[in-house]
Design a protein around this motif. Structure first.
Motif, mmCIF file in Angstrom:
data_model
loop_
_atom_site.group_PDB
_atom_site.id
_atom_site.type_symbol
_atom_site.label_atom_id
_atom_site.label_comp_id
_atom_site.label_asym_id
_atom_site.label_seq_id
_atom_site.Cartn_x
_atom_site.Cartn_y
_atom_site.Cartn_z
ATOM 1 N N GLY A 116 -9.105 41.599 -21.343
ATOM 2 C CA GLY A 116 -7.764 42.178 -21.406
ATOM 3 C C GLY A 116 -6.793 41.336 -22.208
ATOM 4 O O GLY A 116 -5.586 41.418 -22.031
ATOM 5 N N GLY A 117 -7.325 40.510 -23.104
ATOM 6 C CA GLY A 117 -6.487 39.666 -23.945
ATOM 7 C C GLY A 117 -6.080 38.358 -23.297
ATOM 8 O O GLY A 117 -5.296 37.595 -23.861
ATOM 9 N N ASP A 118 -6.608 38.072 -22.125
ATOM 10 C CA ASP A 118 -6.218 36.883 -21.378
ATOM 11 C C ASP A 118 -6.754 35.609 -22.027
ATOM 12 O O ASP A 118 -7.958 35.410 -22.144
ATOM 13 C CB ASP A 118 -6.732 36.985 -19.942
ATOM 14 C CG ASP A 118 -6.166 35.921 -19.021
ATOM 15 O OD1 ASP A 118 -5.481 34.993 -19.507
ATOM 16 O OD2 ASP A 118 -6.397 36.025 -17.806
ATOM 17 N N LEU A 119 -5.832 34.744 -22.454
ATOM 18 C CA LEU A 119 -6.210 33.461 -23.055
ATOM 19 C C LEU A 119 -6.248 32.341 -22.022
ATOM 20 O O LEU A 119 -6.638 31.223 -22.338
ATOM 21 C CB LEU A 119 -5.219 33.085 -24.160
ATOM 22 C CG LEU A 119 -5.175 34.029 -25.349
ATOM 23 C CD1 LEU A 119 -4.043 33.648 -26.282
ATOM 24 C CD2 LEU A 119 -6.506 34.034 -26.082
ATOM 25 N N GLY A 120 -5.797 32.642 -20.816
ATOM 26 C CA GLY A 120 -5.749 31.610 -19.787
ATOM 27 C C GLY A 120 -4.634 30.617 -20.075
ATOM 28 O O GLY A 120 -3.707 30.891 -20.821
ATOM 29 N N GLU A 121 -4.766 29.443 -19.489
ATOM 30 C CA GLU A 121 -3.760 28.399 -19.668
ATOM 31 C C GLU A 121 -4.213 27.460 -20.788
ATOM 32 O O GLU A 121 -5.389 27.129 -20.880
ATOM 33 C CB GLU A 121 -3.594 27.627 -18.362
ATOM 34 C CG GLU A 121 -2.384 26.725 -18.337
ATOM 35 C CD GLU A 121 -2.155 26.111 -16.959
ATOM 36 O OE1 GLU A 121 -1.611 26.813 -16.089
ATOM 37 O OE2 GLU A 121 -2.532 24.939 -16.786
#
Length: 92
Positions: free
Chosen positions: A47-52
């Motif tokens: 879902g496009g999540d790059l995290g921290e």
């Protein structure tokens, strides 16, 4: 000053497509749905999540948006990879 941030992003080739994605977000379409449909980045599967990530770990233009733009407000930026629609989730 924040040293880390977390963000979602959608990578596309054309500015017009990035602008269209922002309009869809304004209309209420979920970021994750659009990322899975349009993004050319491997993060699309999440879902496009790059995290921290740490300040300075992304290309400069992307990094600048992540550490200066309003949180939770979709932003558009061009890098050598293409056009990114970025939604910063938080900074700390």
């Amino acid at each position: 000053m924040a040293n880390t941030a977390a963000a979602l992003h959608i990578l596309v080739k054309h500015k017009e497509q990035a602008e269209d994605i922002i309009q869809q977000l304004i209309k209420g379409v979920k970021f994750q749905t659009l990322a899975k449909k349009y993004s050319k980045c491997p993060s699309a599967k999440k879902g496009g999540d790059l995290g921290e990530f740490k300040k300075g770990s992304m290309v400069p233009a992307f990094d600048k948006v992540c550490f200066s733009a309003p949180i939770l407000t979709p932003q558009m930026v061009k890098t050598k990879f293409g056009w990114h629609v970025i939604k910063v989730l938080y900074r700390c």
